[in-house]
Motif scaffolding. Structure first.
Motif, PDB file in Angstrom:
ATOM      1  N   LYS A 169      -8.610  -0.008  -2.894  1.00 35.20           N
ATOM      2  CA  LYS A 169      -7.538  -0.990  -2.940  1.00 35.20           C
ATOM      3  C   LYS A 169      -6.219  -0.278  -3.232  1.00 35.20           C
ATOM      4  O   LYS A 169      -6.159   0.566  -4.119  1.00 35.20           O
ATOM      5  CB  LYS A 169      -7.815  -2.032  -4.024  1.00 35.20           C
ATOM      6  N   PRO A 170      -5.158  -0.624  -2.502  1.00 33.93           N
ATOM      7  CA  PRO A 170      -3.868   0.031  -2.739  1.00 33.93           C
ATOM      8  C   PRO A 170      -3.144  -0.552  -3.943  1.00 33.93           C
ATOM      9  O   PRO A 170      -3.256  -1.744  -4.234  1.00 33.93           O
ATOM     10  CB  PRO A 170      -3.106  -0.251  -1.447  1.00 33.93           C
ATOM     11  N   THR A 171      -2.423   0.302  -4.647  1.00 38.40           N
ATOM     12  CA  THR A 171      -1.498  -0.149  -5.678  1.00 38.40           C
ATOM     13  C   THR A 171      -0.112   0.354  -5.302  1.00 38.40           C
ATOM     14  O   THR A 171       0.041   1.468  -4.797  1.00 38.40           O
ATOM     15  CB  THR A 171      -1.891   0.369  -7.071  1.00 38.40           C
ATOM     16  N   ALA A 172       0.895  -0.473  -5.544  1.00 34.48           N
ATOM     17  CA  ALA A 172       2.255  -0.158  -5.110  1.00 34.48           C
ATOM     18  C   ALA A 172       2.937   0.790  -6.099  1.00 34.48           C
ATOM     19  O   ALA A 172       3.036   0.490  -7.286  1.00 34.48           O
ATOM     20  CB  ALA A 172       3.065  -1.435  -4.974  1.00 34.48           C
ATOM     21  N   TYR A 173       3.389   1.930  -5.581  1.00 38.16           N
ATOM     22  CA  TYR A 173       4.167   2.865  -6.398  1.00 38.16           C
ATOM     23  C   TYR A 173       5.304   3.429  -5.548  1.00 38.16           C
ATOM     24  O   TYR A 173       5.641   4.601  -5.630  1.00 38.16           O
ATOM     25  CB  TYR A 173       3.277   3.984  -6.939  1.00 38.16           C
ATOM     26  N   TYR A 174       5.874   2.583  -4.684  1.00 34.69           N
ATOM     27  CA  TYR A 174       6.866   3.078  -3.735  1.00 34.69           C
ATOM     28  C   TYR A 174       8.304   2.807  -4.177  1.00 34.69           C
ATOM     29  O   TYR A 174       9.233   3.122  -3.450  1.00 34.69           O
ATOM     30  CB  TYR A 174       6.638   2.491  -2.337  1.00 34.69           C
ATOM     31  N   ASN A 175       8.497   2.238  -5.362  1.00 38.09           N
ATOM     32  CA  ASN A 175       9.859   2.032  -5.844  1.00 38.09           C
ATOM     33  C   ASN A 175      10.442   3.286  -6.487  1.00 38.09           C
ATOM     34  O   ASN A 175      11.653   3.402  -6.643  1.00 38.09           O
ATOM     35  CB  ASN A 175       9.905   0.874  -6.853  1.00 38.09           C
ATOM     36  N   MET A 176       9.556   4.213  -6.861  1.00 40.99           N
ATOM     37  CA  MET A 176       9.997   5.440  -7.523  1.00 40.99           C
ATOM     38  C   MET A 176      10.004   6.591  -6.517  1.00 40.99           C
ATOM     39  O   MET A 176       8.968   6.932  -5.946  1.00 40.99           O
ATOM     40  CB  MET A 176       9.047   5.781  -8.672  1.00 40.99           C
ATOM     41  N   PRO A 177      11.174   7.217  -6.261  1.00 37.62           N
ATOM     42  CA  PRO A 177      11.198   8.378  -5.351  1.00 37.62           C
ATOM     43  C   PRO A 177      10.482   9.566  -5.976  1.00 37.62           C
ATOM     44  O   PRO A 177      10.467   9.727  -7.201  1.00 37.62           O
ATOM     45  CB  PRO A 177      12.691   8.652  -5.165  1.00 37.62           C
TER      46      PRO A 177
END
Length: 396
Positions: A169-177
């Motif tokens: 299952k994916p978890t979102a961590y795309y707000n942090m460069p």
């Protein structure tokens, strides 16, 4: 034969039906694949829709799929379906085909002997952190001012993974460069600190890192003499992905993808990369196709990977771990504890090394993302440290 509706995946617009044949090992799967008609090429769209339908049926059946290209080569010719398949697919029937505006749909019925690999790890849920892709050449985003395209693509990939029957299952961590260039080198000189930070904040065992290498605009595709036409260009898209185990810091999988698509906008136009308008373009669809292919490839790469956790807190004979109900953990389950360190080879490369201890704990309290476990013999746990590995048993 008796029909039994199994699932409807709204995110992909797919419906599956299983029909059990006389042979108890055979299952009929009905699936619908979609593809966009590009530049009026209906034949290519039919072929793409066929591959989409076949791949979705294979994934849903439990078969491992690395790439549709290795399983199928087929097109519709004069309304007859011709496909040569390998292994799992025994027979394919064309049920219907339909075109609505620029979308082509193909419905197939497939007789599949799913030779899915038996993996004890499959009974547990794995979580993968989808990080923000890094732009390797930021100046290439100048045309269209698409400097946020890396984040938009990562969000799109997160949605694609979430809409697919994945082994993780994916978890979102795309707000942090994140700066990830050194993770793509052949040397083992990358820092574990970034992996630790991502796994800790997202509570994910696996970490997907990526960098976009090429967004360059290539040759103009319309004629200079056709002054009444707006300029159209071909734009490249090349991206690298690498998968790490955030518990052991081991590189598990790596692959590069590339494509190109028509960039239909004027040179001075500023583009909203989050808009439906962008994703409906030929270029947006080309990126979507890459994300979909990556989803299938990850499904194959992660199918038999283990689910492991870390110790967050120690108090005498009790532990708090970062695994819980969401991972498939159950009350009373017995867990092993392991240490993780590195061995150094003759060339100075650090190689991951795990030592499983004799210590075992039993789950006594269960929460969604964590659990409390107690020593089996209710004695203090010797030589156990925070961040040591918790291994799930092979079977429940």
């Amino acid at each position: 034969m008796k029909n039994k509706t199994i699932a409807s995946l709204k995110g992909l617009g797919l419906a599956f039906t299983i029909l059990f044949s006389n042979n108890s090992l055979a299952q009929w799967f009905e699936s619908t694949g979609h593809a966009v008609v590009k530049n009026g090429d209906t034949s290519q769209a039919k072929s793409a829709a066929i591959k989409d339908a076949i791949t979705q049926a294979l994934v849903f059946s439990g078969a491992r799929v690395s790439s549709v290209q290795t399983l199928v080569d087929g097109v519709l010719t004069q309304d007859q379906l011709k496909i040569s398949s390998h292994g799992e697919i025994q027979k394919i029937e064309l049920i219907s085909e339909d075109r609505h505006n620029d979308t082509y749909a193909i419905t197939l019925r497939l007789d599949i002997f799913a030779q899915a690999e038996e993996c004890p790890a499959n009974q547990y849920t794995k979580f993968i952190a989808v990080t923000q892709s890094q732009l390797a050449n930021r100046e290439q985003a100048r045309m269209g001012q698409i400097f946020d395209v890396n984040k938009a693509i990562s969000e799109h990939l997160y949605a694609s993974l979430g809409n697919t029957q994945m082994a993780a299952k994916p978890t979102a961590y795309y707000n942090m460069p994140a700066r990830v260039d050194h993770f793509f080198t052949q040397q083992y000189d990358y820092s574990n600190a970034l992996l630790e930070e991502i796994t800790s904040r997202s509570n994910s065992q696996y970490v997907l890192l990526s960098r976009i290498r090429d967004l360059s605009v290539n040759h103009k595709i319309n004629n200079d003499y056709a002054f009444w036409q707006d300029d159209s260009f071909k734009r490249a898209y090349k991206v690298d992905y690498v998968l790490f185990d955030g518990t052991t810091y081991e590189k598990l999988w790596q692959k590069s993808y590339q494509t190109e698509g028509i960039w239909p906008y004027k040179k001075t136009e500023i583009i909203d990369v989050y808009s439906d308008r962008f994703w409906a373009t030929d270029y947006g669809q080309a990126i979507s196709d890459i994300n979909q292919t990556l989803t299938y490839d990850l499904q194959a790469a992660m199918a038999c990977l283990p689910t492991q956790g870390k110790i967050l807190h120690i108090e005498n004979d009790r532990l708090i771990i970062n695994l819980g109900k969401a991972h498939g953990l159950e009350q009373g389950e017995v867990l092993n504890i392991a240490h993780h360190n590195y061995l150094t080879d003759a060339q100075g490369n650090k190689l991951p090394h795990k030592i499983t201890t004799l210590n075992q704990v039993k789950v006594t309290q269960l929460y969604q993302q964590s659990a409390v476990a107690m020593s089996i013999d209710k004695q203090p746990l010797p030589n156990i440290q925070i961040n040591d590995i918790v291994e799930l048993a092979a079977s429940k």
